[in-house]
Write an enzyme that holds these catalytic residues in place. Structure first.
Site, short mmCIF file in Angstrom:
data_model
loop_
_atom_site.label_atom_id
_atom_site.label_comp_id
_atom_site.label_asym_id
_atom_site.label_seq_id
_atom_site.Cartn_x
_atom_site.Cartn_y
_atom_site.Cartn_z
N LYS A 195 25.87 -5.09 -0.60
CA LYS A 195 27.35 -5.44 -0.55
C LYS A 195 27.78 -4.79 0.64
O LYS A 195 29.25 -4.63 0.69
CB LYS A 195 27.81 -4.54 -1.91
CG LYS A 195 27.41 -5.01 -3.15
CD LYS A 195 28.37 -4.16 -4.17
CE LYS A 195 27.23 -4.27 -5.68
NZ LYS A 195 27.83 -3.12 -6.42
N ARG A 205 0.85 -1.18 -0.13
CA ARG A 205 -0.09 -0.03 0.08
C ARG A 205 0.94 1.38 0.16
O ARG A 205 0.58 2.11 -0.64
CB ARG A 205 -1.10 0.21 1.08
CG ARG A 205 -2.01 -0.78 1.27
CD ARG A 205 -2.69 -1.30 2.71
NE ARG A 205 -1.69 -2.50 2.69
CZ ARG A 205 -1.88 -3.70 2.47
NH1 ARG A 205 -2.96 -4.15 1.87
NH2 ARG A 205 -1.04 -4.71 2.60
N THR A 206 1.63 1.18 0.83
CA THR A 206 2.42 2.70 1.12
C THR A 206 3.44 2.92 -0.05
O THR A 206 3.35 3.88 -0.58
CB THR A 206 3.28 2.39 2.44
OG1 THR A 206 2.53 2.29 3.56
CG2 THR A 206 4.00 3.75 2.72
N HIS A 263 4.52 5.48 11.90
CA HIS A 263 4.08 5.35 10.50
C HIS A 263 3.05 6.54 10.20
O HIS A 263 1.84 6.44 10.06
CB HIS A 263 3.30 4.07 10.14
CG HIS A 263 2.95 3.54 9.00
ND1 HIS A 263 3.34 4.49 7.85
CD2 HIS A 263 2.69 2.48 8.44
CE1 HIS A 263 3.03 3.70 6.60
NE2 HIS A 263 2.67 2.50 6.96
N ARG A 322 10.93 3.70 4.29
CA ARG A 322 10.61 2.49 4.94
C ARG A 322 11.60 1.34 5.43
O ARG A 322 12.35 1.21 4.48
CB ARG A 322 9.23 1.76 4.18
CG ARG A 322 9.16 0.36 4.43
CD ARG A 322 8.14 0.24 5.64
NE ARG A 322 7.10 0.62 5.37
CZ ARG A 322 5.81 0.05 4.98
NH1 ARG A 322 5.84 -1.23 5.05
NH2 ARG A 322 4.69 0.63 5.25
N1 CP Z 1 -0.55 -0.24 6.00
C1 CP Z 1 0.55 -0.33 5.20
O1 CP Z 1 1.62 0.13 5.66
O2 CP Z 1 0.70 -1.36 4.14
P1 CP Z 1 1.92 -1.84 3.57
O3 CP Z 1 2.97 -2.58 4.39
O4 CP Z 1 1.48 -2.72 2.67
O5 CP Z 1 2.65 -0.30 3.02
#
Ligand code: CP
Length: 311
Positions: free
Chosen positions: A85, A57-58, A135, A107
């Site tokens: 590496k 999603r993100t 998040h 992320r």
């Molecule tokens: N909700 C969320 O962060 O989903 P993803 O891990 O798929 O990005």
């Protein structure tokens, strides 16, 4: 303009910051609903998507948001970069930074990684989820979805249910809701509860059944099976019996109450399949809001103010 240079957490955001993000996201609805889903708002700006942990999603919503704002972007993953590496994060960031980029979206499995990136670049950094920490862009899309449904956030009663202790979603959403005047109740098994009894002023309970009838929003958290680090977890069936959202519990909710979940879902564990797909579920609305709110965050952090749609 937002009061922060980077979007690392939600507890640094003011109510005005959050309102600006939600209002700007709303202004992008018309862009996302037209045949040609593109405005030149970030034309010529360069954005790097650094995803060191899996995401559906993100990552996809950031990439779509960048395209819809006409930004130039590139996506890097841990397994396709020189990180494999042994190149350090600092060297990776300084290398990309030397190419004059404007923004990093990160992320990472390790909490604190986005903050660390800010120390190695002058570019703007957005935290797309770091370990158990935060998040913030998930919280903004959640607030957008809830505000769109009810027309406001203040005074709403929201239960965040499940794996509280391991959840960066809970850690971001609860303070953001409190900043916007909502009442937040944390619900989870004792082994999944947060340690601080006055955590952001949110009461905690182990009983979903005691609170469900009072709630406007029941926000189910994914059980973070990959982050348990030895914590005692009930079996899937036991967890579902005590904390899972099934139709029997849904039938006790207020008539206009809604259900949210950040995804990905463990269907049959924290949420039953028929509940995830029922009329009260706003789970796909959350996904849709992810593109809008991420467009707004990138636009505002890169210096945009008004007239985003016609910029
Ligand atoms: N909700 C969320 O962060 O989903 P993803 O891990 O798929 O990005």
């Amino acid at each position: 303009m937002l009061s922060v240079k980077h979007l690392i957490d939600t507890y640094s955001l003011t109510a005005d910051d959050i309102t600006q993000i939600l209002d700007t996201a709303a202004s992008f609805e018309s862009v996302n609903n037209r045949a040609i889903k593109k405005v030149p708002a970030l034309r010529g700006r360069t954005i790097v998507n650094l995803f060191l942990e899996p995401s559906t999603r993100t990552k996809s919503s950031f990439e779509l948001a960048e395209k819809r704002l006409s930004a130039d972007s590139l996506s890097m993953g841990g397994s396709t970069s020189s990180v494999v590496k042994g190149e350090s994060l600092a060297d990776t960031i300084q290398t990309i930074d030397a190419m004059n980029v404007d923004m990093f979206i990160c992320r990472a499995k390790l909490a604190g990684t986005p903050q660390k990136i800010t120390e190695n670049t002058d570019a703007v950094v957005i935290n797309a989820g770091d370990g158990k920490h935060q998040h913030p862009t998930q919280a903004m899309l959640d607030l957008y979805t809830i505000r769109k449904n009810f027309g406001h956030l203040d005074g709403l009663k929201v239960a965040i249910v499940g794996d509280l202790a391991h959840s960066r979603v809970c850690g971001s959403l609860a303070p953001a809701l409190k900043t916007m005047g909502a009442d937040v109740t944390l619900v989870g098994p004792p082994t999944f509860q947060v340690d601080d009894p006055d955590w952001f002023g949110c009461p905690q309970t182990a009983s979903l059944d005691e609170v469900i009838e009072d709630m406007d929003v029941v926000y189910m958290l994914r059980v973070q099976l990959e982050r348990m680090e030895g914590a005692a977890i009930p079996s899937r069936r036991e967890y579902n019996r005590l904390y899972g959202l099934d139709m029997k519990r849904v039938s006790r909710m207020k008539d206009d109450a809604i259900i949210c979940h950040p995804g990905p879902m463990n269907r049959g564990m924290e949420i039953n399949a028929d509940v995830a797909d029922c009329a009260r579920s706003r789970i796909l609305d959350q996904v849709n809001a992810g593109v809008l709110t991420r467009m707004a965050e990138m636009y505002l952090l890169l210096g945009g103010e008004n007239n985003a749609v016609s910029a």
